[in-house]
Design a protein around this motif. Structure first.
Motif, short mmCIF file in Angstrom:
data_model
loop_
_atom_site.label_atom_id
_atom_site.label_comp_id
_atom_site.label_asym_id
_atom_site.label_seq_id
_atom_site.Cartn_x
_atom_site.Cartn_y
_atom_site.Cartn_z
N TRP A 45 -3.61 1.52 -0.90
CA TRP A 45 -3.55 2.40 0.27
C TRP A 45 -4.96 2.85 0.66
CZ3 TRP A 45 -5.14 7.23 1.65
CH2 TRP A 45 -4.63 7.71 2.85
N VAL A 46 -5.75 3.22 -0.31
CA VAL A 46 -7.13 3.65 -0.03
C VAL A 46 -7.92 2.50 0.59
CG1 VAL A 46 -9.31 4.38 -1.09
CG2 VAL A 46 -7.16 5.49 -1.76
N ALA A 47 -7.77 1.29 0.05
CA ALA A 47 -8.49 0.14 0.59
C ALA A 47 -8.10 -0.11 2.05
CB ALA A 47 -8.22 -1.10 -0.26
N GLN B 233 0.83 -1.21 0.00
CA GLN B 233 0.00 0.00 0.00
C GLN B 233 0.86 1.26 0.00
OE1 GLN B 233 0.19 -2.22 2.49
NE2 GLN B 233 -0.01 -1.26 4.50
N ARG B 234 2.14 1.14 0.35
CA ARG B 234 3.04 2.30 0.31
C ARG B 234 3.41 2.68 -1.13
NH1 ARG B 234 7.57 1.13 4.78
NH2 ARG B 234 7.99 -0.50 3.29
N VAL B 235 3.24 1.74 -2.06
CA VAL B 235 3.60 2.02 -3.45
C VAL B 235 2.40 1.89 -4.40
CG1 VAL B 235 6.02 1.39 -3.15
CG2 VAL B 235 4.37 -0.36 -3.84
N GLY B 236 1.22 1.57 -3.86
CA GLY B 236 0.02 1.43 -4.68
C GLY B 236 -1.13 2.22 -4.09
N ALA C 205 -5.59 -0.79 12.82
CA ALA C 205 -4.59 -0.61 11.78
C ALA C 205 -4.56 -1.85 10.89
CB ALA C 205 -3.22 -0.39 12.41
N SER C 206 -4.61 -1.62 9.60
CA SER C 206 -4.52 -2.74 8.67
C SER C 206 -3.21 -2.64 7.90
CB SER C 206 -5.71 -2.74 7.70
OG SER C 206 -5.67 -1.60 6.88
N LEU D 77 -10.48 0.16 5.46
CA LEU D 77 -10.57 -0.90 6.46
C LEU D 77 -10.23 -0.37 7.85
CD1 LEU D 77 -8.94 -3.89 4.54
CD2 LEU D 77 -11.34 -3.69 5.23
N ASP D 78 -9.21 0.47 7.94
CA ASP D 78 -8.85 1.09 9.22
C ASP D 78 -10.04 1.85 9.80
OD1 ASP D 78 -6.28 0.18 8.75
OD2 ASP D 78 -5.44 2.17 8.32
N GLU D 79 -10.67 2.65 8.97
CA GLU D 79 -11.81 3.44 9.44
C GLU D 79 -12.98 2.56 9.82
OE1 GLU D 79 -12.88 6.52 6.71
OE2 GLU D 79 -11.23 7.80 7.36
N GLN D 80 -13.28 1.55 9.01
CA GLN D 80 -14.43 0.69 9.25
C GLN D 80 -14.29 -0.13 10.53
OE1 GLN D 80 -17.34 0.52 7.55
NE2 GLN D 80 -18.09 -1.01 8.97
N PHE D 81 -13.08 -0.65 10.77
CA PHE D 81 -12.89 -1.56 11.89
C PHE D 81 -12.15 -0.94 13.07
CE2 PHE D 81 -13.50 -4.35 8.23
CZ PHE D 81 -14.59 -5.08 8.70
N GLY D 82 -11.76 0.33 12.96
CA GLY D 82 -11.15 1.02 14.08
C GLY D 82 -9.80 0.47 14.48
#
Length: 155
Positions: free
Chosen positions: A84-86, A77-80, A97-98, A90-95
């Motif tokens: 990163w958005v996905a 996710q650091r290069v894509g 860190a993914s 997930l972080d926001e939805q599940f509270g």
């Protein structure tokens, strides 16, 4: 082609290799798994004097892949951007860190031994075809990943 098209891909891995300084061991691994030898990692060693990890060159990674090595990209996710958005969603939805790993395994091979993880894992296969084996938990809420398990006794 489907719902997850554009999330990440082989061309995205190639672009990441060509435009970023991805270090072996910390950001990228080359691995081979056979039932006889288990998992072997094929990363070049760190510099003996400085301990610095070597940067993966695209040509070397693709040569190893052509010879049967799986490529594991840590934190893609650091290069894509799409990935990163996905992860952010997930972080926001599940509270929590993914994170993500991207695996590219040559046809007819395995890169990693059977194992369990100490984190919840969602598998999204983006390309190709693979037969996945998912087993009942050997341990409920393990505090550590299992390490490499023997293939015998697993279906």
């Amino acid at each position: 082609r489907g719902y997850y098209e554009g999330l990440f891909s082989t061309p995205a891995i190639d672009a990441a290799l060509r435009t970023n300084a991805l270090h072996y061991t910390s950001e990228l691994d080359l691995a081979v798994y056979t039932a006889e030898a288990g998992r072997t990692t094929h990363n070049p060693p760190a510099d003996e004097e400085t301990g610095e990890l070597p940067v993966a060159k695209a040509a070397d990674v693709w040569h190893a892949h052509a010879e049967g090595a799986s490529v594991r990209l840590s934190w893609p996710q650091r290069v894509g951007q799409s990935l990163w958005v996905a992860c952010h969603l997930l972080d926001e939805q599940f509270g929590g860190a993914s994170g993500a790993n991207a695996y590219l395994t040559p046809n007819g091979t395995r890169g990693f031994a059977p194992h369990w993880d100490d984190v919840d894992v969602w598998v999204v296969q983006l390309e190709g075809a693979k037969k996945w084996s998912v087993h009942a938990p050997a341990e409920v809420h393990p505090r550590e990943s299992s390490g490499n398990l023997p293939a015998e006794g697993l279906p």
